[in-house]
Design an enzyme around this catalytic site. Sequence first.
Site, PDB file in Angstrom:
ATOM      1  N   GLU A   1       0.819  -1.215   0.000  1.00  0.00           N
ATOM      2  CA  GLU A   1       0.000   0.000   0.000  1.00  0.00           C
ATOM      3  C   GLU A   1       0.848   1.258   0.000  1.00  0.00           C
ATOM      4  O   GLU A   1       1.928   1.271   0.571  1.00  0.00           O
ATOM      5  CB  GLU A   1      -0.812   0.061   1.296  1.00  0.00           C
ATOM      6  CG  GLU A   1      -1.794  -1.032   1.459  1.00  0.00           C
ATOM      7  CD  GLU A   1      -2.510  -0.906   2.794  1.00  0.00           C
ATOM      8  OE1 GLU A   1      -3.295  -1.798   3.106  1.00  0.00           O
ATOM      9  OE2 GLU A   1      -2.287   0.087   3.519  1.00  0.00           O
TER      10      GLU A   1
ATOM     11  N   CYS B   1       3.232   8.597   1.426  1.00  0.00           N
ATOM     12  CA  CYS B   1       3.503   7.679   2.534  1.00  0.00           C
ATOM     13  C   CYS B   1       3.805   6.316   1.908  1.00  0.00           C
ATOM     14  O   CYS B   1       2.940   5.721   1.259  1.00  0.00           O
ATOM     15  CB  CYS B   1       2.273   7.635   3.441  1.00  0.00           C
ATOM     16  SG  CYS B   1       2.446   6.492   4.797  1.00  0.00           S
TER      17      CYS B   1
ATOM     18  N   CYS C   1       4.989  -6.908   8.234  1.00  0.00           N
ATOM     19  CA  CYS C   1       5.973  -6.436   9.209  1.00  0.00           C
ATOM     20  C   CYS C   1       6.128  -7.500  10.292  1.00  0.00           C
ATOM     21  O   CYS C   1       5.147  -8.094  10.732  1.00  0.00           O
ATOM     22  CB  CYS C   1       5.523  -5.121   9.832  1.00  0.00           C
ATOM     23  SG  CYS C   1       6.728  -4.429  10.980  1.00  0.00           S
TER      24      CYS C   1
ATOM     25  N   CYS D   1       3.107  -5.234  16.209  1.00  0.00           N
ATOM     26  CA  CYS D   1       2.491  -4.276  17.142  1.00  0.00           C
ATOM     27  C   CYS D   1       0.993  -4.557  17.276  1.00  0.00           C
ATOM     28  O   CYS D   1       0.297  -4.790  16.275  1.00  0.00           O
ATOM     29  CB  CYS D   1       2.718  -2.847  16.674  1.00  0.00           C
ATOM     30  SG  CYS D   1       4.466  -2.444  16.590  1.00  0.00           S
TER      31      CYS D   1
ATOM     32  N   CYS E   1      -1.662  -2.387  15.240  1.00  0.00           N
ATOM     33  CA  CYS E   1      -1.356  -2.074  13.840  1.00  0.00           C
ATOM     34  C   CYS E   1      -1.855  -3.171  12.908  1.00  0.00           C
ATOM     35  O   CYS E   1      -1.584  -4.348  13.136  1.00  0.00           O
ATOM     36  CB  CYS E   1       0.156  -1.890  13.697  1.00  0.00           C
ATOM     37  SG  CYS E   1       0.715  -1.733  11.993  1.00  0.00           S
TER      38      CYS E   1
ATOM     39  N   CYS F   1      -2.081   2.144   8.330  1.00  0.00           N
ATOM     40  CA  CYS F   1      -1.180   1.230   7.637  1.00  0.00           C
ATOM     41  C   CYS F   1      -1.679  -0.211   7.633  1.00  0.00           C
ATOM     42  O   CYS F   1      -2.063  -0.761   8.626  1.00  0.00           O
ATOM     43  CB  CYS F   1       0.226   1.422   8.181  1.00  0.00           C
ATOM     44  SG  CYS F   1       0.892   0.326   9.360  1.00  0.00           S
TER      45      CYS F   1
HETATM   46  N1  SAH Z   1       7.219   0.585  11.279  1.00  0.00           N
HETATM   47  C1  SAH Z   1       7.396   1.984  11.397  1.00  0.00           C
HETATM   48  C2  SAH Z   1       6.732   2.771  10.294  1.00  0.00           C
HETATM   49  C3  SAH Z   1       5.350   2.360   9.855  1.00  0.00           C
HETATM   50  S1  SAH Z   1       4.034   2.655  10.970  1.00  0.00           S
HETATM   51  C4  SAH Z   1       6.906   2.467  12.757  1.00  0.00           C
HETATM   52  O1  SAH Z   1       6.216   1.719  13.441  1.00  0.00           O
HETATM   53  O2  SAH Z   1       7.265   3.585  13.137  1.00  0.00           O
HETATM   54  C5  SAH Z   1       3.878   4.425  10.960  1.00  0.00           C
HETATM   55  C6  SAH Z   1       3.159   4.970  12.178  1.00  0.00           C
HETATM   56  O3  SAH Z   1       1.769   4.586  12.156  1.00  0.00           O
HETATM   57  C7  SAH Z   1       3.745   4.477  13.485  1.00  0.00           C
HETATM   58  O4  SAH Z   1       4.001   5.524  14.387  1.00  0.00           O
HETATM   59  C8  SAH Z   1       2.635   3.573  13.993  1.00  0.00           C
HETATM   60  O5  SAH Z   1       2.677   3.473  15.376  1.00  0.00           O
HETATM   61  C9  SAH Z   1       1.385   4.234  13.475  1.00  0.00           C
HETATM   62  N2  SAH Z   1       0.208   3.361  13.503  1.00  0.00           N
HETATM   63  C10 SAH Z   1       0.125   2.059  13.170  1.00  0.00           C
HETATM   64  N3  SAH Z   1      -1.125   1.589  13.343  1.00  0.00           N
HETATM   65  C11 SAH Z   1      -1.872   2.612  13.827  1.00  0.00           C
HETATM   66  C12 SAH Z   1      -3.243   2.759  14.216  1.00  0.00           C
HETATM   67  N4  SAH Z   1      -4.098   1.750  14.151  1.00  0.00           N
HETATM   68  N5  SAH Z   1      -3.639   3.970  14.658  1.00  0.00           N
HETATM   69  C13 SAH Z   1      -2.780   5.007  14.716  1.00  0.00           C
HETATM   70  N6  SAH Z   1      -1.478   4.936  14.351  1.00  0.00           N
HETATM   71  C14 SAH Z   1      -1.020   3.747  13.920  1.00  0.00           C
HETATM   72 FE1  SF4 Z   2       5.460  -2.781  11.979  1.00  0.00          FE
HETATM   73 FE2  SF4 Z   2       3.050  -1.644  12.273  1.00  0.00          FE
HETATM   74 FE3  SF4 Z   2       4.681  -1.928  14.372  1.00  0.00          FE
HETATM   75 FE4  SF4 Z   2       5.331  -0.136  12.456  1.00  0.00          FE
HETATM   76  S1  SF4 Z   2       3.540  -0.066  13.799  1.00  0.00           S
HETATM   77  S2  SF4 Z   2       6.687  -1.637  13.452  1.00  0.00           S
HETATM   78  S3  SF4 Z   2       4.518  -1.250  10.641  1.00  0.00           S
HETATM   79  S4  SF4 Z   2       3.745  -3.600  13.180  1.00  0.00           S
END
Ligand code: SAH
Ligand code: SF4
Length: 340
Positions: free
Chosen positions: A86, A99, A106, A110, A113, A329
């Site tokens: 994406e 973006c 990944c 998390c 996410c 994401c």
């Molecule tokens: N892996 C990297 C970059 C991709 S995620 C990282 O984690 O920093 C980019 C941002 O989107 C991160 O700060 C992540 O915490 C945030 N993010 C992911 N899922 C989210 C969600 N459901 N709501 C709000 N922010 C989210």
């Molecule tokens: Fe990976 Fe999503 Fe965690 Fe970023 S926020 S490190 S994309 S699992």
Amino acid sequence: MTAMSAEELAALFKSWGEPAFRATQLRDFVFRQGVASYEQVTNLSKELRQRLSREAPLYELAPVETSAGDEATKWLWRAGDGALIESVQIRAPERVTSCLSSQVGCAMGCAFCATGSSGFERNLQAHEIVEQYLQMWGRSTTRSSHVVFMGMGEPLLNYDAVLAAVRTLNSPPPQGAGIAARRITLSTIGIVPGILRLATEKLQVELAVSLHAPDEETRGQLIPAAKRYPIRDIMAAVEEFSRRARRLVTYEYVLLAGVNDSPEQAGELIGLLQTHPCKANLIPFNPVAGCAYQRPALKDQERFKAILEKAHIPTTIRYSKGGSIDAACGQLRRRVAGTT
Ligand code: SAH
Ligand code: SF4
């Protein structure tokens, strides 16, 4: 074609009996104008464009789906091996931001996410990253002034390809797209060796660190794979980065109601951030299907922000621009791939 180096493209043109400068013209056009297909590369003959389309397709990523809102458009692409990735273009009055994804899925897992819950498939190659930028430009006819690595994946776990892509995006045409390094942000979950390595690069890129909690226990619940890198090691690496690169680091903090949004946690966060120049970016949780977290009430978001600001930490609350278009994401991919 984006997968080919300048030398490879020149060699291909030579084998077709075309002068080498035509290969340079092609790269210059693609990086200067932003095109969706060879048809738009009007400084080459029709025959040459047709031959290129057949024998050296311009792009590898095929668009699968697009969803557009007022402020953002999201694309889902299928790579040559079928992998789905994406990208989002976010339009604000003062800037347009691409973006980009750095990996398919990944491995960090998390809990909040959509990408994290889908697992890891593979790293993206440098040209697959650059293509996301070029294709969004060509297809929307809007050039992004800024790039953020905040799509799918952890950029510092795909270091070499991400840095190669950053160099291409940063180099002036015909080598690249000519985006100032200061307009390119790498967002990391806190991969310590990657942050330290980035500190040694002669590149003025911006660094954003996803902290999400001031204590190990809460952070470990949210980011299971990050237990390898304790908060104090991350902070030490970031301080090293900001000293060597002389950059102001941004800390990202996803606000989750009742999990990491209390005044006490804001106070603890101040203790970590006050030691070096930085900014905080609070991101109210964007709901993900099958995920029980809640976005805090507006007053709780504001309270958290006010506590940081009182300690002179510049703080913004960032709302996901693409909430209505599955732009958080990994969400569009999950829906299309049927893994939700
Ligand atoms: N892996 C990297 C970059 C991709 S995620 C990282 O984690 O920093 C980019 C941002 O989107 C991160 O700060 C992540 O915490 C945030 N993010 C992911 N899922 C989210 C969600 N459901 N709501 C709000 N922010 C989210
Ligand atoms: Fe990976 Fe999503 Fe965690 Fe970023 S926020 S490190 S994309 S699992």
